[in-house]
Design a protein around this motif. Structure first.
Motif, PDB file in Angstrom:
ATOM      1  N   CYS A 174       0.909  -1.361  -0.019  1.00  0.00           N
ATOM      2  CA  CYS A 174       0.016  -0.018  -0.040  1.00  0.00           C
ATOM      3  C   CYS A 174       0.913   1.266  -0.259  1.00  0.00           C
ATOM      4  O   CYS A 174       0.082   2.308  -0.396  1.00  0.00           O
ATOM      5  CB  CYS A 174      -0.882   0.036   1.201  1.00  0.00           C
ATOM      6  SG  CYS A 174      -0.139   0.057   2.684  1.00  0.00           S
ATOM      7  N   ARG A 239      -1.175  -7.239  -3.640  1.00  0.00           N
ATOM      8  CA  ARG A 239      -1.210  -6.204  -4.335  1.00  0.00           C
ATOM      9  C   ARG A 239      -2.701  -5.762  -5.048  1.00  0.00           C
ATOM     10  O   ARG A 239      -3.457  -4.854  -5.144  1.00  0.00           O
ATOM     11  CB  ARG A 239      -0.243  -5.772  -5.480  1.00  0.00           C
ATOM     12  CG  ARG A 239       0.950  -5.193  -4.463  1.00  0.00           C
ATOM     13  CD  ARG A 239       2.262  -5.194  -5.341  1.00  0.00           C
ATOM     14  NE  ARG A 239       3.452  -4.919  -4.948  1.00  0.00           N
ATOM     15  CZ  ARG A 239       4.707  -4.902  -5.388  1.00  0.00           C
ATOM     16  NH1 ARG A 239       4.938  -5.604  -6.611  1.00  0.00           N
ATOM     17  NH2 ARG A 239       5.761  -4.194  -4.679  1.00  0.00           N
ATOM     18  N   TYR A 242      -5.565  -5.524  -2.704  1.00  0.00           N
ATOM     19  CA  TYR A 242      -5.648  -4.130  -2.137  1.00  0.00           C
ATOM     20  C   TYR A 242      -6.675  -3.293  -2.769  1.00  0.00           C
ATOM     21  O   TYR A 242      -6.646  -3.126  -3.866  1.00  0.00           O
ATOM     22  CB  TYR A 242      -4.467  -3.654  -1.706  1.00  0.00           C
ATOM     23  CG  TYR A 242      -4.375  -2.392  -1.267  1.00  0.00           C
ATOM     24  CD1 TYR A 242      -4.583  -2.352   0.217  1.00  0.00           C
ATOM     25  CD2 TYR A 242      -4.058  -1.134  -1.541  1.00  0.00           C
ATOM     26  CE1 TYR A 242      -4.582  -1.191   1.153  1.00  0.00           C
ATOM     27  CE2 TYR A 242      -4.330   0.106  -0.846  1.00  0.00           C
ATOM     28  CZ  TYR A 242      -4.245  -0.075   0.440  1.00  0.00           C
ATOM     29  OH  TYR A 242      -4.395   1.095   1.403  1.00  0.00           O
ATOM     30  N   ARG A 243      -7.553  -2.666  -1.958  1.00  0.00           N
ATOM     31  CA  ARG A 243      -8.550  -1.951  -2.507  1.00  0.00           C
ATOM     32  C   ARG A 243      -8.221  -0.342  -1.886  1.00  0.00           C
ATOM     33  O   ARG A 243      -9.123   0.507  -2.157  1.00  0.00           O
ATOM     34  CB  ARG A 243      -9.973  -2.083  -2.166  1.00  0.00           C
ATOM     35  CG  ARG A 243     -10.370  -3.520  -2.890  1.00  0.00           C
ATOM     36  CD  ARG A 243     -10.588  -3.277  -4.403  1.00  0.00           C
ATOM     37  NE  ARG A 243     -11.020  -4.538  -5.034  1.00  0.00           N
ATOM     38  CZ  ARG A 243     -10.130  -5.585  -5.293  1.00  0.00           C
ATOM     39  NH1 ARG A 243      -8.809  -5.227  -5.137  1.00  0.00           N
ATOM     40  NH2 ARG A 243     -10.916  -6.688  -5.908  1.00  0.00           N
ATOM     41  N   GLY A 244      -7.460  -0.203  -1.129  1.00  0.00           N
ATOM     42  CA  GLY A 244      -7.434   1.341  -0.571  1.00  0.00           C
ATOM     43  C   GLY A 244      -6.527   2.149  -1.291  1.00  0.00           C
ATOM     44  O   GLY A 244      -6.298   1.872  -2.340  1.00  0.00           O
ATOM     45  N   GLU A 245      -6.231   3.121  -0.644  1.00  0.00           N
ATOM     46  CA  GLU A 245      -5.409   4.207  -1.470  1.00  0.00           C
ATOM     47  C   GLU A 245      -4.098   3.820  -1.552  1.00  0.00           C
ATOM     48  O   GLU A 245      -3.232   3.273  -0.638  1.00  0.00           O
ATOM     49  CB  GLU A 245      -5.384   5.450  -0.311  1.00  0.00           C
ATOM     50  CG  GLU A 245      -4.501   6.795  -1.190  1.00  0.00           C
ATOM     51  CD  GLU A 245      -4.378   7.990  -0.344  1.00  0.00           C
ATOM     52  OE1 GLU A 245      -3.583   8.965  -0.899  1.00  0.00           O
ATOM     53  OE2 GLU A 245      -5.164   8.064   0.772  1.00  0.00           O
ATOM     54  N   LYS A 246      -3.438   3.687  -2.586  1.00  0.00           N
ATOM     55  CA  LYS A 246      -2.211   3.350  -2.739  1.00  0.00           C
ATOM     56  C   LYS A 246      -1.042   4.525  -3.094  1.00  0.00           C
ATOM     57  O   LYS A 246      -1.431   5.319  -3.958  1.00  0.00           O
ATOM     58  CB  LYS A 246      -2.065   2.344  -4.238  1.00  0.00           C
ATOM     59  CG  LYS A 246      -2.624   1.137  -4.065  1.00  0.00           C
ATOM     60  CD  LYS A 246      -2.531   0.090  -5.223  1.00  0.00           C
ATOM     61  CE  LYS A 246      -3.373  -1.055  -5.059  1.00  0.00           C
ATOM     62  NZ  LYS A 246      -3.313  -1.951  -6.239  1.00  0.00           N
ATOM     63  N   LYS A 247      -0.204   4.573  -2.108  1.00  0.00           N
ATOM     64  CA  LYS A 247       0.904   5.731  -2.234  1.00  0.00           C
ATOM     65  C   LYS A 247       2.103   5.214  -3.156  1.00  0.00           C
ATOM     66  O   LYS A 247       2.351   4.138  -3.453  1.00  0.00           O
ATOM     67  CB  LYS A 247       1.263   6.034  -0.996  1.00  0.00           C
ATOM     68  CG  LYS A 247       0.319   6.422  -0.045  1.00  0.00           C
ATOM     69  CD  LYS A 247       0.859   6.999   1.183  1.00  0.00           C
ATOM     70  CE  LYS A 247      -0.300   7.581   2.299  1.00  0.00           C
ATOM     71  NZ  LYS A 247       0.242   7.925   3.506  1.00  0.00           N
ATOM     72  N   SER A 248       2.546   6.092  -3.770  1.00  0.00           N
ATOM     73  CA  SER A 248       3.819   5.726  -4.606  1.00  0.00           C
ATOM     74  C   SER A 248       4.928   5.143  -3.675  1.00  0.00           C
ATOM     75  O   SER A 248       5.455   5.785  -2.577  1.00  0.00           O
ATOM     76  CB  SER A 248       4.475   7.130  -5.246  1.00  0.00           C
ATOM     77  OG  SER A 248       5.753   7.233  -5.956  1.00  0.00           O
TER      78      SER A 248
END
Length: 255
Positions: A174, A239, A242-248
């Motif tokens: 994430c 990966r 995963y459904r949340g906000e993905k940061k760089s």
């Protein structure tokens, strides 16, 4: 007149625990052995030298309290960190089992001395029942689990640090960074390291490039990667799920 139910033996509780683990962990026996032996020794070292076995202390609140204590005790936390938070993970898993229907069911069935389960003739959900899983007393003839020597795979803290040196303190799923989310004072240099392939599956010495088998993950992603129905997920599967906000992610690990 309803007969009193026999308290489930150590063997019955252990069997039920392994059966529950087997639903999503192909190495349930090894997982249970760690909970019994390694976690038991950890509890005796830091909490109570009189602790007997996980199958004799069936109060889930006790294991929750030990887990909370790790977070506030520097020595306990350091030892837990050294093995990728396995003590905390096993405490949580065993506590969940003690609150599960599978465990409660053991107290609503009549159990004979060999541990075979038979259906009760009468309902046991009476309000007059006084026996509770976390308040039971030892009964005469109850069997006790005896610890045996076994091979234990130890973790190498230097490999963990090599992984962190390569990928940083950022979750490889994430992108979470504890220091950014909780502040430097609390979250600095905190991350969990996951073994993509279980270290116990290596029969010989570890290969020189074993660091490629390691990946830093936040606590949530680390728990979820072990939550697969057929065993631990791959990094790619995690990966994808995963459904949340993905940061760089600054240093990307290829799956």
């Amino acid at each position: 007149m309803t007969k009193n139910l026999k308290i489930p033996s150590v063997e019955v509780i252990r069997k039920a625990y392994i059966e529950e683990l087997s639903k999503r962990n192909p190495n349930a026996e090894a997982f249970a052995n760690f909970t019994e032996v390694d976690l038991g020794n950890f509890i005796r070292k830091y909490v109570s030298s009189n602790f007997t076995s996980i199958y004799e202390n069936t109060d889930h609140r006790f294991y929750d309290s030990v887990r909370n204590r790790i977070a506030n005790d520097e020595k306990m936390r350091a030892e837990d960190d050294a093995i990728e938070h396995q003590y905390s993970f096993h405490l949580g898993r065993y506590s969940s089992f003690l609150e599960s229907k599978a465990f409660q069911k053991l107290f609503s069935q009549k159990i004979n001395i060999e541990g075979d389960v038979k259906a009760p003739k009468t309902s046991t959900h009476s309000t007059s029942a006084t026996t509770k899983p976390h308040e039971r007393e030892m009964t005469e003839g109850e069997r006790r689990h005896v610890e045996q020597e076994r091979e234990v795979v130890k973790r190498n803290p230097s490999l963990r640090q090599t992984c962190i040196d390569k990928y940083g303190y950022q979750c490889q799923c994430c992108g979470m960074n504890f220091a950014e989310l909780y502040g430097e004072e609390l979250g600095d240099r905190f991350i969990e390291v996951h073994h993509l392939k279980m270290i116990s599956t290596y029969n010989e010495s570890l290969p020189d490039d074993y660091v490629e088998n390691l990946v830093p993950l936040c606590s949530n992603c680390h728990s979820m990667i072990h939550h697969g129905k057929e065993g631990p997920l791959t990094l790619r599967e995690l990966r994808t799920a995963y459904r949340g906000e993905k940061k760089s992610i600054k240093v990307w690990k290829e799956d």
